[in-house]
Write a protein that holds these residues in place. Sequence first.
Motif, PDB file in Angstrom:
ATOM      1  N   ASN A  87      30.935  48.837  39.624  1.00 54.23           N
ATOM      2  CA  ASN A  87      30.107  48.209  40.665  1.00 54.23           C
ATOM      3  C   ASN A  87      29.859  49.171  41.824  1.00 54.23           C
ATOM      4  O   ASN A  87      28.741  49.263  42.339  1.00 54.23           O
ATOM      5  N   GLU A 141      34.427  41.603  44.713  1.00 57.99           N
ATOM      6  CA  GLU A 141      33.848  40.891  43.569  1.00 57.99           C
ATOM      7  C   GLU A 141      34.269  39.421  43.531  1.00 57.99           C
ATOM      8  O   GLU A 141      33.466  38.539  43.239  1.00 57.99           O
ATOM      9  N   ASN A 189      26.214  39.384  40.365  1.00 61.21           N
ATOM     10  CA  ASN A 189      27.130  40.508  40.427  1.00 61.21           C
ATOM     11  C   ASN A 189      26.852  41.291  41.722  1.00 61.21           C
ATOM     12  O   ASN A 189      25.706  41.406  42.139  1.00 61.21           O
ATOM     13  N   ASP A 225      35.739  47.186  41.721  1.00 65.74           N
ATOM     14  CA  ASP A 225      35.407  47.723  40.404  1.00 65.74           C
ATOM     15  C   ASP A 225      34.637  49.040  40.540  1.00 65.74           C
ATOM     16  O   ASP A 225      33.599  49.088  41.210  1.00 65.74           O
ATOM     17  N   VAL A 239      35.124  46.481  47.742  1.00 62.84           N
ATOM     18  CA  VAL A 239      34.591  46.448  46.375  1.00 62.84           C
ATOM     19  C   VAL A 239      35.661  47.101  45.503  1.00 62.84           C
ATOM     20  O   VAL A 239      36.161  48.177  45.845  1.00 62.84           O
TER      21      VAL A 239
END
Lengths: 296, 296
Positions: free
Chosen positions: B142, B249, B277, B139, B137
């Motif tokens: 996120n 993502e 998302n 971001d 992951v």
Amino acid sequence: MNDDAGRQPVMTNPRAERVREVARLATRSGRSRSMRFLAEGPQAVREAVRLHRERSAAGRDAVVHQIFATPDAAERHPDLVSGVPGVEPRLAEPAVIAAMADTVSPQGIVAVCHQPQAGLVDVLAAKPRLIAVLCEVQDPGNAGTILRAADAAGADAVVATTGSVDLFNPKAVRSTVGSIFHLPIVTGIDFADLAEALRRTGVGLLAADGYGAADLDELQDRAAARRLGVDAAAEPVLERPTAWLFGNEAAGLGDEQLEAADLRVAVPLYGVAESLNVGTAATVCLYASARAQRRA
Amino acid sequence: MNDDAGRQPVMTNPRAERVREVARLATRSGRSRSMRFLAEGPQAVREAVRLHRERSAAGRDAVVHQIFATPDAAERHPDLVSGVPGVEPRLAEPAVIAAMADTVSPQGIVAVCHQPQAGLVDVLAAKPRLIAVLCEVQDPGNAGTILRAADAAGADAVVATTGSVDLFNPKAVRSTVGSIFHLPIVTGIDFADLAEALRRTGVGLLAADGYGAADLDELQDRAAARRLGVDAAAEPVLERPTAWLFGNEAAGLGDEQLEAADLRVAVPLYGVAESLNVGTAATVCLYASARAQRRA
């Protein structure tokens, strides 16, 4: 590349009035004056063009007003710069596209779009089962996340009442990842009017409220028990046509919304966290309804 | 205000080496060198102090290394600047706090904290039922959202494998809204080692994968049917101890993760949206497990 675009000169001046007019769509006043907004990047433009073609085939209002692309982007995305009914895409240098866009990297293509607003009367006439209502949600990223979750959960519409962030704000549009073009959007409606119209149409109001007395997981259990015939007498809640009310990030829902709701529902917190982000809570609520309704 | 803080002069120089040292916690290298990170604003500092007091009472390692506050903030939050075992809060001018913080408005108070990292062996020895695993992951927002959702769903730990964004990144920490202090965090672990350790401990691996063959809502239906005795023979899935794998993502989970998983599970998309998302999908998955496990 279509012929029309080929015939026009490539735009080179980032300070031209035509460019500044597009850039003004990044402001709320610029958008509300023109009732347009900007889709940035190939993914958003593709969704705009898709809806535009669908509507055009059905003889309905246009979605895309204008497309601007760099020569490179036009070559990479031939489907976005030709065969868009009534639209003559314009070529522009990268600096021009950058001056138009709010994003750091619009990847060479943007589309000026008409705001695809729906009327509440039309939305309710279509007998909706699931509606997401934004009540003073302020953060455009959260608003976009809720809209995207509503789309994913198969909701019939998203409504933003007066005082909510503009759903056509560039950051909100980006957060929807194209979903802004997927379902009817009603904005700027007064909450009292909305509540009355929903009630008249038989749509129940559920308030997403961290302090709510009803527990979302218990409502889901009840729906499952009912569906499986274990407790057929249980009153349906999630199975009914529903408008979920989501409130402000800091203050939550106001008294007006809480009082208008048939039920105040909390997403249970099983850990130490004191709350959930409104976008996250909305996703869980909308999926719970989608699941109960589709299996009812 | 406690006495110690009162005795020291108010820090006035935003360019002092001590201030720059704190500011370096905004960088990955600054954090990994010191194994510290910065909690910004009263809410995050409060969670840090809460955990610090708990651990101190249990004779365990400190969480808070140092607290810096403006005189105003110290007056507004007396609980954060006194009675923090082993910590002497320092007063500083607003410009000093601003120079330390990554946030635009840290609201006058920050805490330098030791990274509360847990060991995988300890986490697994505690017989976890629900773990969130971040696999590349990228971001920080996120990552923070997933951590916060894991906390809300009552997960026992969050694991970030090598190649994921640093969970102690300032933006990630902010997105957790305090949850970074609520549950054990294991970072920098190789996925193959993790998968083997989970398997040995009897924790199943579920891959959150938009292309997965299993549908999360069907798994939830099966859990409900089993629980209500309608289909008692159904094999438990969500009810079992579970580690959910969440991927990158753009690229999703890698082949290594997909192959290691017992099942690839998709959150169903009922509308036109092509994807969710990762933070949103993770929330739905973690809540589905929490619900099935707590009712099993």
